[in-house]
Design a protein around this motif. Structure first.
Motif, short mmCIF file in Angstrom:
data_model
loop_
_atom_site.label_atom_id
_atom_site.label_comp_id
_atom_site.label_asym_id
_atom_site.label_seq_id
_atom_site.Cartn_x
_atom_site.Cartn_y
_atom_site.Cartn_z
N LYS A 1 0.72 -1.20 0.18
CA LYS A 1 -0.09 0.13 0.06
C LYS A 1 0.85 1.28 -0.02
CE LYS A 1 -3.95 2.16 1.87
NZ LYS A 1 -4.50 2.62 0.52
N ARG A 2 1.84 1.14 0.85
CA ARG A 2 2.70 2.35 0.86
C ARG A 2 3.48 2.76 -0.62
NH1 ARG A 2 8.15 3.24 0.87
NH2 ARG A 2 8.61 0.85 0.73
N ILE A 3 3.72 1.82 -1.24
CA ILE A 3 4.13 1.95 -2.69
C ILE A 3 3.18 2.56 -3.70
CG2 ILE A 3 5.37 0.62 -4.88
CD1 ILE A 3 6.69 -1.15 -2.85
N THR A 4 2.13 1.68 -3.53
CA THR A 4 0.79 2.19 -4.22
C THR A 4 0.61 3.78 -3.90
OG1 THR A 4 0.23 0.18 -4.32
CG2 THR A 4 -1.36 1.68 -4.91
N PHE B 1 -13.31 7.98 -11.13
CA PHE B 1 -13.01 6.33 -10.91
C PHE B 1 -13.80 5.62 -11.51
CE2 PHE B 1 -16.26 8.28 -8.46
CZ PHE B 1 -17.26 7.43 -7.96
N ASP B 2 -13.99 4.38 -11.55
CA ASP B 2 -15.16 3.63 -12.20
C ASP B 2 -15.46 2.18 -11.01
OD1 ASP B 2 -13.38 0.89 -13.03
OD2 ASP B 2 -12.17 2.73 -13.50
N VAL B 3 -16.63 1.80 -11.22
CA VAL B 3 -17.41 1.02 -10.33
C VAL B 3 -17.89 -0.26 -10.89
CG1 VAL B 3 -17.20 2.46 -8.26
CG2 VAL B 3 -19.18 2.28 -9.83
N PHE C 1 -4.78 4.75 -14.29
CA PHE C 1 -3.42 4.52 -13.64
C PHE C 1 -3.18 3.68 -12.50
CE2 PHE C 1 -4.78 8.29 -11.32
CZ PHE C 1 -4.29 8.14 -9.96
N THR C 2 -4.32 3.44 -11.88
CA THR C 2 -4.29 2.44 -10.62
C THR C 2 -5.46 1.59 -10.62
OG1 THR C 2 -3.70 2.38 -8.28
CG2 THR C 2 -4.83 4.21 -9.16
N GLU C 3 -5.40 0.63 -10.01
CA GLU C 3 -6.60 -0.25 -9.51
C GLU C 3 -6.58 -0.35 -8.11
OE1 GLU C 3 -6.41 -4.33 -11.01
OE2 GLU C 3 -4.19 -4.32 -10.51
N LYS C 4 -5.84 0.33 -7.28
CA LYS C 4 -5.48 0.17 -6.01
C LYS C 4 -5.62 1.40 -5.12
CE LYS C 4 -2.67 -3.88 -6.28
NZ LYS C 4 -1.61 -4.70 -5.66
N ALA C 5 -6.63 2.32 -5.44
CA ALA C 5 -7.03 3.51 -4.55
C ALA C 5 -7.91 3.44 -3.82
CB ALA C 5 -7.09 4.79 -5.77
N SER C 6 -7.86 4.46 -2.94
CA SER C 6 -8.90 4.31 -1.81
C SER C 6 -9.55 5.76 -1.75
CB SER C 6 -8.16 4.42 -0.37
OG SER C 6 -7.41 3.30 -0.03
N VAL C 7 -10.95 5.23 -2.06
CA VAL C 7 -12.29 6.29 -1.98
C VAL C 7 -13.04 6.28 -0.98
CG1 VAL C 7 -13.85 7.49 -3.31
CG2 VAL C 7 -11.68 6.63 -4.47
N SER C 8 -13.31 7.27 -0.28
CA SER C 8 -14.18 7.40 0.69
C SER C 8 -15.72 6.91 0.13
CB SER C 8 -14.24 8.65 1.60
OG SER C 8 -14.55 9.76 0.58
N GLY C 9 -16.42 6.26 0.88
CA GLY C 9 -17.65 5.75 0.40
C GLY C 9 -17.91 4.36 -0.25
#
Length: 287
Positions: free
Chosen positions: A70-73, A91-93, A256-264
């Motif tokens: 997670k740190r690297i991401t 984003f996409d869901v 650019f990423t599949e490992k982001a954190s989004v509130s909700g």
């Protein structure tokens, strides 16, 4: 009377071995160590803002392996976002994210506003995403620019897939053009046959919505199979590699990423950058 033949001895003179200096050996070792130290500090300097951001604000309680990943991401995500100041972020869901709390959807790390979302609508010729209707409605209510995408299955009838998408998705003013997601190669059919099927889907969907669809794919798939034959379309490209730090000039969107954190949203989320600002993004929506 025989004469005695005297053979002269050939004297082979060997060059004396060069003595290896103790100090030259140490110098070589120190040079190698010095190179890697400089390389380490160079990488740290290049990603200094991401590192500072991570160590200042992160306090996730994870296992060592998870925390390291997670740190690297997070460092890369922040670095990429920082390099795209002014670009529209989204984003996409799909149903894989479960129930989304759209009231909490606002920004990434309370700094980068989320302006748009792509929502999976259908897959193949028979699958409607179980969360599509709820996500589609809630995105509109949350005033987030929305778009719908279809996951294409190469070995299923292309026109049946197009019909399913058309029956499921009602596009309105302000929505993004429909998206065709192609990631797999066909089994038991040629690439030419695949491309014919993709064209049929694209043509059928464009004829219905009166707007040219966008194509989503990975960068390698795009370079190898789509770039030349579908050059008349705009592309949304996925590339999560650490070395890729900027959106391609000819890309409309970059995942650019599949490992982001989004509130909700629970778990990891794909995050995308539009190759322009919010006003330019609105310009490509349906009128």
């Amino acid at each position: 009377m025989r004469r005695k033949t005297t053979r002269s001895k050939t004297i082979i003179r060997r060059k004396p071995k060069k003595k290896t200096s103790f100090f030259s050996g140490k110098l070589r070792t120190y040079s190698i160590i010095g190179f890697f130290i400089l390389l380490f500090f160079g990488v740290c300097y290049h990603y200094r803002n991401g590192l500072a951001y991570y160590f200042s604000f992160k306090s996730d309680k994870l296992s060592y392996e998870e925390a390291e990943d997670k740190r690297i991401t997070d460092i890369r995500n922040f670095q990429v976002l920082e390099k795209h100041e002014g670009k529209a972020i989204g984003f996409d869901v799909s149903e894989f994210q479960g129930e989304v709390d759209w009231d909490l959807i606002n920004s990434i790390e309370s700094k980068y506003s989320l302006e748009f979302v792509f929502i999976r609508a259908t897959a193949g010729n028979d699958k409607v995403d179980s969360r599509f209707a709820a996500n589609w409605r809630s995105a509109k209510e949350s005033n987030i620019i929305r778009g719908a995408y279809h996951y294409y299955r190469p070995n299923e009838n292309s026109l049946e897939q197009a019909r399913l998408f058309i029956q499921t998705v009602q596009l309105r003013k302000g929505d993004l053009p429909p998206v065709l997601d192609i990631e797999k190669l066909p089994k038991g059919q040629s690439l030419d046959s695949l491309k014919i099927g993709l064209r049929r889907w694209l043509n059928a969907v464009e004829a219905h919505y009166k707007v040219k669809p966008i194509i989503y794919s990975g960068e390698k798939y795009y370079d190898d199979f789509l770039k030349e034959d579908f050059s008349d379309y705009l592309f949304w490209i996925a590339n999560y590699n650490f070395y890729r730090e900027k959106i391609g000039d000819d890309w409309l969107f970059w995942q650019f990423t599949e490992k982001a954190s989004v509130s909700g949203i629970k778990g990891n989320v794909d995050v995308n950058i539009f190759n322009g600002d919010v006003e330019q993004l609105r310009f490509i929506t349906i009128e």
